[in-house]
Design a protein around this motif. Sequence first.
Motif, PDB file in Angstrom:
ATOM      1  N   ARG A  21       0.831  -1.200   0.000  1.00  0.00           N
ATOM      2  CA  ARG A  21       0.000   0.000   0.000  1.00  0.00           C
ATOM      3  C   ARG A  21       0.868   1.254   0.000  1.00  0.00           C
ATOM      4  O   ARG A  21       0.685   2.167  -0.797  1.00  0.00           O
ATOM      5  N   CYS A  24       2.766   1.695  -3.345  1.00  0.00           N
ATOM      6  CA  CYS A  24       1.870   2.145  -4.427  1.00  0.00           C
ATOM      7  C   CYS A  24       1.590   3.639  -4.316  1.00  0.00           C
ATOM      8  O   CYS A  24       1.626   4.365  -5.313  1.00  0.00           O
ATOM      9  N   ILE A  25       1.324   4.091  -3.117  1.00  0.00           N
ATOM     10  CA  ILE A  25       1.046   5.522  -2.913  1.00  0.00           C
ATOM     11  C   ILE A  25       2.272   6.351  -3.274  1.00  0.00           C
ATOM     12  O   ILE A  25       2.174   7.346  -3.990  1.00  0.00           O
ATOM     13  N   ALA A  28       2.821   6.316  -7.103  1.00  0.00           N
ATOM     14  CA  ALA A  28       1.803   7.128  -7.775  1.00  0.00           C
ATOM     15  C   ALA A  28       2.066   8.617  -7.563  1.00  0.00           C
ATOM     16  O   ALA A  28       1.953   9.420  -8.496  1.00  0.00           O
ATOM     17  N   ARG A  29       2.440   9.003  -6.351  1.00  0.00           N
ATOM     18  CA  ARG A  29       2.744  10.409  -6.070  1.00  0.00           C
ATOM     19  C   ARG A  29       3.937  10.890  -6.872  1.00  0.00           C
ATOM     20  O   ARG A  29       4.069  12.076  -7.158  1.00  0.00           O
ATOM     21  N   LYS A  48      -6.335   4.720  -3.316  1.00  0.00           N
ATOM     22  CA  LYS A  48      -6.370   5.772  -4.344  1.00  0.00           C
ATOM     23  C   LYS A  48      -6.634   7.133  -3.696  1.00  0.00           C
ATOM     24  O   LYS A  48      -5.986   8.127  -4.022  1.00  0.00           O
ATOM     25  N   GLU A  50      -5.973   7.916  -0.518  1.00  0.00           N
ATOM     26  CA  GLU A  50      -4.811   8.253   0.297  1.00  0.00           C
ATOM     27  C   GLU A  50      -3.662   8.814  -0.539  1.00  0.00           C
ATOM     28  O   GLU A  50      -2.831   9.549  -0.025  1.00  0.00           O
ATOM     29  N   ALA A  51      -3.627   8.470  -1.815  1.00  0.00           N
ATOM     30  CA  ALA A  51      -2.548   8.937  -2.693  1.00  0.00           C
ATOM     31  C   ALA A  51      -2.734  10.392  -3.108  1.00  0.00           C
ATOM     32  O   ALA A  51      -1.850  10.971  -3.738  1.00  0.00           O
ATOM     33  N   GLY A  54      -1.885  11.932  -6.649  1.00  0.00           N
ATOM     34  CA  GLY A  54      -1.266  10.768  -7.279  1.00  0.00           C
ATOM     35  C   GLY A  54      -2.242   9.637  -7.536  1.00  0.00           C
ATOM     36  O   GLY A  54      -1.943   8.721  -8.314  1.00  0.00           O
ATOM     37  N   GLY A  55      -3.407   9.694  -6.910  1.00  0.00           N
ATOM     38  CA  GLY A  55      -4.412   8.649  -7.090  1.00  0.00           C
ATOM     39  C   GLY A  55      -4.808   8.439  -8.541  1.00  0.00           C
ATOM     40  O   GLY A  55      -5.181   7.339  -8.939  1.00  0.00           O
ATOM     41  N   LEU A  58      -3.125   5.474 -10.181  1.00  0.00           N
ATOM     42  CA  LEU A  58      -3.387   4.111  -9.735  1.00  0.00           C
ATOM     43  C   LEU A  58      -4.516   3.511 -10.568  1.00  0.00           C
ATOM     44  O   LEU A  58      -5.555   4.135 -10.748  1.00  0.00           O
ATOM     45  N   VAL A 162       2.834   6.406   5.156  1.00  0.00           N
ATOM     46  CA  VAL A 162       3.498   6.732   3.895  1.00  0.00           C
ATOM     47  C   VAL A 162       4.442   7.912   4.052  1.00  0.00           C
ATOM     48  O   VAL A 162       5.543   7.916   3.492  1.00  0.00           O
TER      49      VAL A 162
END
Length: 190
Positions: A21, A24-25, A28-29, A48, A50-51, A54-55, A58, A162
Amino acid sequence: MLSRIAQDEIVFAGSTSKIGRALCILLARRGHTVRMITGCEERFQKIKSEAGDGGKNLVRVQTYEEGVGCRVWILGKVMEPKKIQALIPPESLIIDFAVPHVSEEIAKDYRYVNGAALSYSQKDTDLTFCHDVPKTVPACLAAAIVHARENTQKHETGEVDVDEVEGWWEKATRHGFTLACIEPDHAKKD
């Protein structure tokens, strides 16, 4: 390590796990498109969100086959050797933190990084232990050592914050840990 990945599209198995998780965040960011393999729409949407901005990078996929042709794969979940050979082109980058790891026989055809095995400075530790990758410790043990040396009163369980990942990586390298594929600063000085 994450900053060394080119702006490629990434397929991520084990994408909703604790470290999956967080990775991925972060990816993506940083502008990477991440195909997250997950059967759970609810968890995907939470990650998504939380990103933040950047979501948008994803993408939820439900099968390994939806990653066919991608040249960067992060495996936080065991993938059968036949699937690896069928879906991941030779010479692609595979970053593996699943246990058990991709076998040497399969890994030899790829740019393979065992992301769960951190090298350590033998000057900084006198640990005696067994691990499946010689001269490394499992990442979770390295984290426990860093927690102890930093006297954080924290542990390895629960969600990964994160926003703290980069700081923990700095602490880990300060305490002599690195990924085996990256020449550590202490090796340059020796």
